[in-house]
Enzyme design. Sequence first.
Site, PDB file in Angstrom:
ATOM      1  N   GLY A 104       0.827  -1.200   0.000  1.00 51.10           N
ATOM      2  CA  GLY A 104       0.000   0.000   0.000  1.00 51.10           C
ATOM      3  C   GLY A 104       0.859   1.246   0.000  1.00 51.10           C
ATOM      4  N   CYS A 105       0.282   2.366   0.370  1.00 49.41           N
ATOM      5  CA  CYS A 105       0.994   3.642   0.379  1.00 49.41           C
ATOM      6  C   CYS A 105       2.232   3.558   1.256  1.00 49.41           C
ATOM      7  CB  CYS A 105       0.059   4.734   0.892  1.00 49.41           C
ATOM      8  SG  CYS A 105       0.854   6.353   1.053  1.00 49.41           S
ATOM      9  N   PHE A 106       3.385   3.930   0.707  1.00 55.70           N
ATOM     10  CA  PHE A 106       4.621   3.814   1.491  1.00 55.70           C
ATOM     11  C   PHE A 106       4.659   4.767   2.675  1.00 55.70           C
ATOM     12  CE2 PHE A 106       6.626   5.947  -2.532  1.00 55.70           C
ATOM     13  CZ  PHE A 106       5.961   7.151  -2.290  1.00 55.70           C
ATOM     14  N   TRP A 107       3.807   5.794   2.671  1.00 58.47           N
ATOM     15  CA  TRP A 107       3.746   6.693   3.831  1.00 58.47           C
ATOM     16  C   TRP A 107       3.477   5.914   5.113  1.00 58.47           C
ATOM     17  CZ3 TRP A 107      -0.027  10.933   1.619  1.00 58.47           C
ATOM     18  CH2 TRP A 107       0.661  11.728   0.684  1.00 58.47           C
TER      19      TRP A 107
END
Length: 279
Positions: A104-107
């Site tokens: 998913g979003c690397f954030w």
Amino acid sequence: MSFTQEEQLNDIYNLILTSGTREWERTQLVSAKNALEDGADFSAELSKLEANLRPLAVRNNLTPDVAEFYLKLTGESVNEAADNRVVHSGDDPVYQERAIFAGGCFWCMVESFETMAGIVSVLSGYTGGHVAHPSYDQVSGGYTGHVEAVEIIFDTRIITYEELVALYWQITDPTDAFGQFQDRGSQYRPIIFVQDERQRQIAEDSKQQLIESGKYKQPIVTEIQTAETFWPAENYHQQFYKKQPKRYKQIKRSRQQFLTYQHLKGKVRTVLNKHKKTF
């Protein structure tokens, strides 16, 4: 944080010229710039720009540079951090190893790994695609075949690859092949990228154990692939949880709520499966 009219205007000019700014965002910025150059009231025009950007801002859907500008407009702080693309390098090849995970979003992937003992560095980036030096807009648009991922350098004397894989299963949804949580699209699909056959065997064994546990009703779809070139993401994506803590906490909260519910169902399913086997 002090944010003068001159600094605001310079930011608007720079964002208009920045290639990563989306066309719709650029249209809003150009409209504000033209109005200010024609003598419009500065505060009123900036308030109008903030209102126009707000619908995407509250859905966390502005491009990163525009998102930072929006935070300045609303008076929220943006913590700066050094460019860890520069310092992300192993200095002890005997006791250091790399691991790459997409989930998913690397954030939302960085903090969980970076705060573990034995982690040397965590870098956000793109991998698994067919375009060299991809940009965030290219990847997020699904044009390059890459996924958002994190590359981890870790000290094997303190933490093992097995432990990293175990954590990976805890912070991702291994049953979702079309994204992760609120992030939809092939660029967010879950993949473990292995560096060598030892890592592959560990990942395969761990995945099989998860399948046999009966924790999930749906099939485990997380892929295991050979690691390819890892392209570091732009610096404004690095250590996002430190740079924009308020925005990060909002994203993390919704992700954590889903995981908590999913893990609870998994525990119940595991207990029921054990109970059935006793009869």
